[in-house]
Design a protein around this motif. Structure first.
Motif, PDB file in Angstrom:
ATOM      1  N   PRO A  47       0.855  -1.200   0.000  1.00 60.08           N
ATOM      2  CA  PRO A  47       0.000   0.000   0.000  1.00 60.08           C
ATOM      3  C   PRO A  47       0.881   1.236   0.000  1.00 60.08           C
ATOM      4  O   PRO A  47       2.008   1.222   0.519  1.00 60.08           O
ATOM      5  N   ILE A  48       0.390   2.317  -0.556  1.00 58.55           N
ATOM      6  CA  ILE A  48       1.181   3.538  -0.669  1.00 58.55           C
ATOM      7  C   ILE A  48       1.607   4.053   0.701  1.00 58.55           C
ATOM      8  O   ILE A  48       2.694   4.622   0.842  1.00 58.55           O
ATOM      9  N   SER A  49       0.812   3.830   1.742  1.00 60.04           N
ATOM     10  CA  SER A  49       1.180   4.308   3.078  1.00 60.04           C
ATOM     11  C   SER A  49       2.471   3.667   3.565  1.00 60.04           C
ATOM     12  O   SER A  49       3.301   4.326   4.193  1.00 60.04           O
ATOM     13  N   LYS A  50       2.672   2.392   3.275  1.00 59.72           N
ATOM     14  CA  LYS A  50       3.901   1.706   3.689  1.00 59.72           C
ATOM     15  C   LYS A  50       5.108   2.219   2.922  1.00 59.72           C
ATOM     16  O   LYS A  50       6.207   2.344   3.477  1.00 59.72           O
ATOM     17  N   VAL A  51       4.910   2.531   1.672  1.00 60.54           N
ATOM     18  CA  VAL A  51       6.014   3.040   0.855  1.00 60.54           C
ATOM     19  C   VAL A  51       6.448   4.411   1.355  1.00 60.54           C
ATOM     20  O   VAL A  51       7.642   4.694   1.488  1.00 60.54           O
ATOM     21  N   GLU A  52       5.470   5.272   1.647  1.00 60.54           N
ATOM     22  CA  GLU A  52       5.794   6.635   2.079  1.00 60.54           C
ATOM     23  C   GLU A  52       6.418   6.667   3.463  1.00 60.54           C
ATOM     24  O   GLU A  52       7.121   7.627   3.801  1.00 60.54           O
ATOM     25  N   GLU A  53       6.183   5.657   4.282  1.00 59.90           N
ATOM     26  CA  GLU A  53       6.754   5.610   5.627  1.00 59.90           C
ATOM     27  C   GLU A  53       8.201   5.141   5.635  1.00 59.90           C
ATOM     28  O   GLU A  53       8.921   5.351   6.615  1.00 59.90           O
ATOM     29  N   ALA A  54       8.639   4.489   4.565  1.00 58.85           N
ATOM     30  CA  ALA A  54       9.975   3.890   4.518  1.00 58.85           C
ATOM     31  C   ALA A  54      10.978   4.834   3.880  1.00 58.85           C
ATOM     32  O   ALA A  54      10.618   5.788   3.181  1.00 58.85           O
ATOM     33  N   ASN A  55      12.245   4.571   4.110  1.00 61.88           N
ATOM     34  CA  ASN A  55      13.336   5.344   3.525  1.00 61.88           C
ATOM     35  C   ASN A  55      14.166   4.447   2.609  1.00 61.88           C
ATOM     36  O   ASN A  55      14.392   3.274   2.908  1.00 61.88           O
ATOM     37  N   GLY A  56      14.635   5.015   1.514  1.00 62.80           N
ATOM     38  CA  GLY A  56      15.530   4.289   0.622  1.00 62.80           C
ATOM     39  C   GLY A  56      14.925   3.072  -0.039  1.00 62.80           C
ATOM     40  O   GLY A  56      15.648   2.119  -0.382  1.00 62.80           O
ATOM     41  N   VAL A  57      13.599   3.093  -0.263  1.00 65.25           N
ATOM     42  CA  VAL A  57      12.946   1.887  -0.790  1.00 65.25           C
ATOM     43  C   VAL A  57      13.367   1.589  -2.227  1.00 65.25           C
ATOM     44  O   VAL A  57      13.451   0.421  -2.610  1.00 65.25           O
ATOM     45  N   VAL A  58      13.619   2.618  -3.018  1.00 64.01           N
ATOM     46  CA  VAL A  58      13.945   2.377  -4.420  1.00 64.01           C
ATOM     47  C   VAL A  58      15.237   1.584  -4.554  1.00 64.01           C
ATOM     48  O   VAL A  58      15.338   0.653  -5.361  1.00 64.01           O
ATOM     49  N   GLY A  59      16.234   1.929  -3.754  1.00 65.51           N
ATOM     50  CA  GLY A  59      17.487   1.183  -3.774  1.00 65.51           C
ATOM     51  C   GLY A  59      17.285  -0.267  -3.385  1.00 65.51           C
ATOM     52  O   GLY A  59      17.890  -1.177  -3.983  1.00 65.51           O
ATOM     53  N   LEU A  60      16.451  -0.512  -2.388  1.00 63.48           N
ATOM     54  CA  LEU A  60      16.154  -1.886  -1.967  1.00 63.48           C
ATOM     55  C   LEU A  60      15.427  -2.653  -3.062  1.00 63.48           C
ATOM     56  O   LEU A  60      15.696  -3.836  -3.285  1.00 63.48           O
ATOM     57  N   TRP A  61      14.511  -1.974  -3.747  1.00 62.61           N
ATOM     58  CA  TRP A  61      13.784  -2.638  -4.832  1.00 62.61           C
ATOM     59  C   TRP A  61      14.744  -3.052  -5.949  1.00 62.61           C
ATOM     60  O   TRP A  61      14.688  -4.184  -6.441  1.00 62.61           O
ATOM     61  N   LYS A  62      15.607  -2.145  -6.336  1.00 65.14           N
ATOM     62  CA  LYS A  62      16.511  -2.444  -7.441  1.00 65.14           C
ATOM     63  C   LYS A  62      17.497  -3.553  -7.065  1.00 65.14           C
ATOM     64  O   LYS A  62      17.887  -4.365  -7.907  1.00 65.14           O
ATOM     65  N   ALA A  63      17.862  -3.594  -5.764  1.00 59.47           N
ATOM     66  CA  ALA A  63      18.733  -4.669  -5.297  1.00 59.47           C
ATOM     67  C   ALA A  63      18.053  -6.033  -5.410  1.00 59.47           C
ATOM     68  O   ALA A  63      18.727  -7.058  -5.535  1.00 59.47           O
ATOM     69  N   ARG A  64      16.731  -6.039  -5.373  1.00 59.68           N
ATOM     70  CA  ARG A  64      15.968  -7.286  -5.514  1.00 59.68           C
ATOM     71  C   ARG A  64      15.637  -7.593  -6.969  1.00 59.68           C
ATOM     72  O   ARG A  64      14.881  -8.512  -7.260  1.00 59.68           O
ATOM     73  N   GLY A  65      16.172  -6.802  -7.882  1.00 52.39           N
ATOM     74  CA  GLY A  65      15.952  -7.052  -9.298  1.00 52.39           C
ATOM     75  C   GLY A  65      14.673  -6.469  -9.851  1.00 52.39           C
ATOM     76  O   GLY A  65      14.262  -6.794 -10.974  1.00 52.39           O
ATOM     77  N   ILE A  66      14.029  -5.609  -9.076  1.00 55.11           N
ATOM     78  CA  ILE A  66      12.788  -4.984  -9.556  1.00 55.11           C
ATOM     79  C   ILE A  66      13.123  -3.939 -10.619  1.00 55.11           C
ATOM     80  O   ILE A  66      13.961  -3.060 -10.406  1.00 55.11           O
ATOM     81  N   ASN A  67      12.476  -4.043 -11.752  1.00 55.41           N
ATOM     82  CA  ASN A  67      12.733  -3.100 -12.849  1.00 55.41           C
ATOM     83  C   ASN A  67      11.449  -2.531 -13.433  1.00 55.41           C
ATOM     84  O   ASN A  67      11.459  -2.005 -14.548  1.00 55.41           O
TER      85      ASN A  67
END
Length: 387
Positions: A47-67
């Motif tokens: 959910p968008i609320s969880k994304v907005e509460e976190a820091n540095g999520v994009v880097g973590l996503w890319k580390a997991r191969g998310i493109n």
């Protein structure tokens, strides 16, 4: 395929960001199944609320191969998710699960979930401009509204608005009203907004305004004016990035481009409710737009006349790189992509970054009209004419 687009293919790994409050949020599970059916691997569903509460999520996503980032919701969610796509330089796909879905309609993304998933698997990648909302970089010498504390810059994909549409959004995004009225939420919200309508005294500063070479020339700007100011009593002012408005009614702003590095500015001056409704109907639903001349109502604004793109009385339509809105007496709420997000004074400008958006291969820039759209437009005309 339009210039600047390139094909995309299946085999992607996605994070799906959704809004539990979107108008069609109950269809999320079907949307996820549609993604899997076209071969897209779903790594995370948040959910968008969880994304907005976190820091540095994009880097973590890319580390997991998310493109691939998928926004499953309406215009407000898409605007909120855009910053993560820009930050990670990742393409954005859209499941239009909101009530209006104006950005999706503007680029031809289908509402059918299977078809929308297919766009993410084998559609085209199109880079589009984004709007940016931020605190003004200058103060108004005449507007008395004090500046709020510094506002965090925020991207918007569709529009920034002050005035009538804010009252509309406050009703249309109310969960209880959505549950009660369902598909009739927007007509009800529009009626309520007009009943609560009151004009605003504003001072609008425009930077890098596109000018026509002559009053009757084409809409393509021949030159630009550095700084213009409009002081007026208004019903609404909007900085437009995507042309389609009002969801199923599919009103539109003529000549809007996703790649011209300017926002379309639409200022609707105050008048009676009935006259206001007629002007808005004419502007947003008519495809026959004329340019003003020196004998028209716009001659009252000689500095703005060379930039005006409509001859309709009481409506200014211009194109500018940025706009700053100051309001008299007290701050006024501001919507970004249909959700109340900040307050005046506020600056809207073209963001430095563009968004990589996945669109249909044959997208022409706006959704095609249908019998259903014509039916809803007829209903809208009846609602506004009854005011």
């Amino acid at each position: 395929m339009c210039p600047g687009e390139r094909a995309y293919f299946a085999g992607r790994r996605a994070v799906v960001i959704h809004s539990p409050h979107a108008g069609r949020s109950a269809l999320l599970s079907l949307a996820l199944a549609a993604l899997e059916h076209v071969g897209i691997d779903i790594a995370l569903v948040l959910p968008i609320s969880k994304v907005e509460e976190a820091n540095g999520v994009v880097g973590l996503w890319k580390a997991r191969g998310i493109n691939l980032i998928v926004a499953a919701g309406g215009d407000g969610l898409v605007g909120s998710v855009a910053k993560y796509a820009v930050e990670g330089q990742l393409p954005l796909g859209i499941f239009p699960l909101g009530t209006a879905n104006d950005l999706a309609r503007s680029v031809g993304i289908p509402h059918d979930l299977a078809a929308a998933a297919q766009v993410m698997a084998s559609g085209a990648s199109r880079r589009i401009d984004l709007g940016l909302s931020r605190s003004p970089q200058q103060s108004s010498p005449s507007a008395s509204c004090p500046s709020p504390r510094s506002q965090e810059p925020r991207l918007f994909t569709h529009a920034l608005t002050v005035g009538l549409s804010v009252q509309f959004a406050q009703v249309a995004t109310n969960k209880a009203i959505r549950q009660r009225y369902g598909r009739l939420t927007y007509p009800f919200a529009l009626w309520q907004a007009f009943q609560a309508y009151h004009p605003l005294d504003v001072e609008i500063h425009l930077q890098d305004v596109a000018l026509r070479s002559t009053p009757s020339s084409s809409l393509l700007p021949a030159q630009a004016q550095d700084h213009l100011v409009l002081r007026s009593q208004i019903a609404q002012v909007t900085a437009v990035n995507a042309p389609i408005f009002w969801g199923v009614f599919e009103g539109s702003v003529p000549s809007v481009s996703f790649t011209d590095r300017r926002l379309d500015i639409v200022v609707i001056e105050q008048t009676s409710r009935s006259q206001l409704a007629r002007r808005m109907l004419h502007f947003f639903l008519s495809r026959d737009q004329r340019l003003p001349d020196k004998q028209s109502w716009h001659a009252r604004y000689p500095d703005l006349l060379p930039a005006e793109l409509t001859a309709l009385p009481g409506i200014h339509h211009l194109q500018a790189r940025s706009m700053t809105i100051f309001t008299e007496n007290e701050p006024q709420p501001v919507t970004l992509d249909g959700e109340v997000s900040t307050q005046t004074p506020v600056e809207a400008c073209v963001a430095d970054e563009q968004l990589e958006l996945l669109v249909p291969q044959d997208a022409s820039g706006s959704a095609a009209s249908t019998k259903a759209q014509a039916m809803w437009t007829a209903r809208l005309r009846l609602i506004l004419r009854g005011l």
